[in-house]
Motif scaffolding. Structure first.
Motif, PDB file in Angstrom:
ATOM      1  N   ASP A  48       0.851  -1.184   0.000  1.00 54.29           N
ATOM      2  CA  ASP A  48       0.000   0.000   0.000  1.00 54.29           C
ATOM      3  C   ASP A  48       0.890   1.239   0.000  1.00 54.29           C
ATOM      4  O   ASP A  48       1.303   1.729   1.067  1.00 54.29           O
ATOM      5  N   LEU A 114       0.740  -4.067   3.533  1.00 53.63           N
ATOM      6  CA  LEU A 114       0.303  -4.739   2.317  1.00 53.63           C
ATOM      7  C   LEU A 114      -0.906  -4.034   1.726  1.00 53.63           C
ATOM      8  O   LEU A 114      -1.723  -3.455   2.449  1.00 53.63           O
ATOM      9  N   VAL A 116      -4.524  -4.053   0.466  1.00 52.10           N
ATOM     10  CA  VAL A 116      -5.668  -4.896   0.817  1.00 52.10           C
ATOM     11  C   VAL A 116      -6.921  -4.385   0.113  1.00 52.10           C
ATOM     12  O   VAL A 116      -7.005  -3.219  -0.255  1.00 52.10           O
ATOM     13  N   ASP A 117      -7.891  -5.281  -0.054  1.00 47.86           N
ATOM     14  CA  ASP A 117      -9.176  -4.873  -0.626  1.00 47.86           C
ATOM     15  C   ASP A 117     -10.098  -4.382   0.485  1.00 47.86           C
ATOM     16  O   ASP A 117      -9.689  -4.268   1.641  1.00 47.86           O
ATOM     17  N   GLY A 120     -10.216  -6.353   3.689  1.00 49.15           N
ATOM     18  CA  GLY A 120      -8.978  -6.540   4.434  1.00 49.15           C
ATOM     19  C   GLY A 120      -8.140  -7.697   3.929  1.00 49.15           C
ATOM     20  O   GLY A 120      -7.140  -8.063   4.542  1.00 49.15           O
ATOM     21  N   THR A 121      -8.508  -8.264   2.784  1.00 55.32           N
ATOM     22  CA  THR A 121      -7.758  -9.372   2.197  1.00 55.32           C
ATOM     23  C   THR A 121      -6.624  -8.818   1.339  1.00 55.32           C
ATOM     24  O   THR A 121      -6.856  -7.933   0.511  1.00 55.32           O
ATOM     25  N   PRO A 122      -5.388  -9.296   1.530  1.00 55.41           N
ATOM     26  CA  PRO A 122      -4.281  -8.819   0.687  1.00 55.41           C
ATOM     27  C   PRO A 122      -4.586  -9.034  -0.789  1.00 55.41           C
ATOM     28  O   PRO A 122      -5.083 -10.086  -1.183  1.00 55.41           O
ATOM     29  N   THR A 123      -4.301  -8.004  -1.606  1.00 57.63           N
ATOM     30  CA  THR A 123      -4.629  -8.069  -3.026  1.00 57.63           C
ATOM     31  C   THR A 123      -3.420  -8.264  -3.917  1.00 57.63           C
ATOM     32  O   THR A 123      -3.550  -8.745  -5.026  1.00 57.63           O
ATOM     33  N   THR A 126      -0.774 -12.268  -4.706  1.00 57.51           N
ATOM     34  CA  THR A 126      -1.207 -13.444  -3.965  1.00 57.51           C
ATOM     35  C   THR A 126      -1.573 -14.526  -4.960  1.00 57.51           C
ATOM     36  O   THR A 126      -2.085 -14.256  -6.036  1.00 57.51           O
TER      37      THR A 126
END
Length: 139
Positions: A48, A114, A116-117, A120-123, A126
């Motif tokens: 980020d 990181l 994230v969307d 809160g999931t790493p985008t 991955t």
């Protein structure tokens, strides 16, 4: 402001900074913006960058600060007459780019936020490993 006068003192002296920035705050601000965008180009797929460059004081990653200074100084030195002092600037710029390439390749994992969307999931970068269900053909 992500970079301070004190940050530059780690990589260059006050007098040299005034010469290299040609005593223009506009030149310095432009070089810093270019450096942030250049670094973001390497980090953006996984990290980020908004949060990285919004950090202040001791919350900033010290290597990102140092390499931002190095890249900004490299861009400022490109405008100097007869490329004064460009050897050390070019060497430090290359070292910064090598570090960024290693981060991008996953060889170095810096302590950075990181990307994230909304959930809160790493985008970034991955991988999801899975397979289709096994086919069974009965003839």
């Amino acid at each position: 402001m992500f970079i301070t006068e004190e940050d530059y003192r780690v990589v260059i002296g006050d007098a040299a900074l005034k010469v290299i920035s040609q005593v223009s705050e506009e030149n310095r601000a432009n070089a810093e913006a270019e450096a942030r965008e250049e670094i973001s180009g390497y980090l953006r797929p996984k990290y980020d960058c908004g949060a990285v460059f919004a950090a202040e004081g001791n919350d900033r990653n010290r290597l990102v600060v140092m390499y931002t200074c190095d890249i900004a100084l490299y861009h400022m030195s490109a405008a100097m007459p007869q490329k004064m002092g460009s050897e050390i600037r070019e060497e430090r710029y290359k070292r910064a780019i090598e570090w960024l390439e290693s981060v991008q390749a996953g060889k170095i994992i810096p302590d950075l936020p990181l990307a994230v969307d909304g959930n809160g999931t790493p985008t970034g970068d991955t991988f999801v490993y899975s397979s289709q269900t096994k086919l069974r053909h009965n003839w």
